[in-house]
Write a protein that holds these residues in place. Sequence first.
Motif, PDB file in Angstrom:
ATOM      1  N   LYS A 127      64.912  25.078 -39.077  1.00 37.54           N
ATOM      2  CA  LYS A 127      65.522  24.183 -40.064  1.00 37.54           C
ATOM      3  C   LYS A 127      65.595  24.788 -41.468  1.00 37.54           C
ATOM      4  O   LYS A 127      65.645  24.071 -42.459  1.00 37.54           O
ATOM      5  N   GLU A 128      65.608  26.121 -41.557  1.00 38.38           N
ATOM      6  CA  GLU A 128      65.732  26.790 -42.852  1.00 38.38           C
ATOM      7  C   GLU A 128      66.818  27.851 -42.777  1.00 38.38           C
ATOM      8  O   GLU A 128      67.149  28.347 -41.697  1.00 38.38           O
ATOM      9  N   GLU A 129      67.369  28.196 -43.932  1.00 37.03           N
ATOM     10  CA  GLU A 129      68.339  29.279 -43.989  1.00 37.03           C
ATOM     11  C   GLU A 129      67.642  30.610 -43.701  1.00 37.03           C
ATOM     12  O   GLU A 129      66.493  30.826 -44.098  1.00 37.03           O
ATOM     13  N   ALA A 130      68.341  31.492 -43.011  1.00 37.90           N
ATOM     14  CA  ALA A 130      67.779  32.808 -42.741  1.00 37.90           C
ATOM     15  C   ALA A 130      67.641  33.584 -44.046  1.00 37.90           C
ATOM     16  O   ALA A 130      68.428  33.414 -44.981  1.00 37.90           O
ATOM     17  N   GLU A 131      66.625  34.452 -44.098  1.00 39.15           N
ATOM     18  CA  GLU A 131      66.355  35.228 -45.301  1.00 39.15           C
ATOM     19  C   GLU A 131      66.337  36.710 -44.955  1.00 39.15           C
ATOM     20  O   GLU A 131      65.708  37.115 -43.977  1.00 39.15           O
ATOM     21  N   ARG A 169      68.495  30.538 -33.087  1.00 47.42           N
ATOM     22  CA  ARG A 169      68.553  29.130 -33.490  1.00 47.42           C
ATOM     23  C   ARG A 169      68.291  28.215 -32.291  1.00 47.42           C
ATOM     24  O   ARG A 169      67.672  27.156 -32.423  1.00 47.42           O
ATOM     25  N   GLU A 228      72.006  35.537 -33.776  1.00 43.08           N
ATOM     26  CA  GLU A 228      71.500  34.471 -34.642  1.00 43.08           C
ATOM     27  C   GLU A 228      71.545  33.122 -33.935  1.00 43.08           C
ATOM     28  O   GLU A 228      70.612  32.319 -34.037  1.00 43.08           O
ATOM     29  N   PHE A 268      64.012  34.236 -39.554  1.00 43.31           N
ATOM     30  CA  PHE A 268      64.485  32.911 -39.164  1.00 43.31           C
ATOM     31  C   PHE A 268      63.302  31.961 -39.041  1.00 43.31           C
ATOM     32  O   PHE A 268      62.296  32.286 -38.407  1.00 43.31           O
ATOM     33  N   LYS A 324      65.800  40.343 -40.820  1.00 46.88           N
ATOM     34  CA  LYS A 324      66.250  39.001 -41.165  1.00 46.88           C
ATOM     35  C   LYS A 324      65.262  38.007 -40.567  1.00 46.88           C
ATOM     36  O   LYS A 324      64.937  38.086 -39.380  1.00 46.88           O
ATOM     37  N   ASP A 372      73.430  41.707 -36.901  1.00 48.78           N
ATOM     38  CA  ASP A 372      74.029  40.659 -37.714  1.00 48.78           C
ATOM     39  C   ASP A 372      75.382  40.247 -37.143  1.00 48.78           C
ATOM     40  O   ASP A 372      76.098  41.073 -36.563  1.00 48.78           O
TER      41      ASP A 372
END
Length: 260
Positions: free
Chosen positions: A243-247, A202, A198, A240, A238, A185
């Motif tokens: 085009k979406e927020e990571a969860e 992306r 991250e 990915f 996590k 992270d």
Amino acid sequence: MHHLDLHGPLITDFFWSFLSLVAMRKLLLLSSSSYHGAEGFLGWCGDLLTEFLGKEVSRVLFVPYALFDYNEYTTTVRDRLKQLGYEVDGIHELENPLQAVEQAQAIFVGGGNSFRLLKTMYDHRLVDAVRKRVLQDGMPYIGSSAGTNLSTVSICTTNDMPIVHPPTFEALALVPFNINPHYIDPDPSSTHMGETREKRIREYHMYADRPPVLGLREGSALLVLGDKAVLKGPTGAKLFKPKEEAEVFESGSDVSFLLK
């Protein structure tokens, strides 16, 4: 070098033709073989390994291709799995690697460099053979780090340097998504000026038709049994998506939706 084609024959024709056979699929995908605070090689996941392999398996075929010294790596794995009650054959020790895969009770693909691993698998014509044994015959597959990358759609989300050139980045496609092992992270207090993990993921998702990426933290594993997938180990993961927020998903989370 070929570019990854997610609509090409390897991904579409093969994967979907075996969709009805996923009930046979049995995977244990480890983010890493070591975990800070756990003692020794595979010290953090011994119970996971014995639960996964069970008593039906007595011998495991180990693939050390991701590291340079096959003998040393195989000895390390052999010593550890012997403690758990399993014998180990190094694939490089056997006369016919293809036949070894065809006859194996279970396979363990170790970590190291994902590019070297994938190239060597293609060099020995083992990619189709392993995929068939896992998806058709239900042969248990254990991957660690690079071996986990190998199990996914491609090795495009590896952390490794391309020290050799495989003929393609396409991998085993035992699952329809990618994994980033050793996921870290972002640390807001870090003075490091390079890209975070991250950001790298992306970048991968800037291109169309890229699958989700599951960032497996060290000390985490993904257990896949048929069409069910659950996170195991002391840490989580996590997810990915383009085009979406990571969860964030904690250990024990059911992530079977990733297999759809």
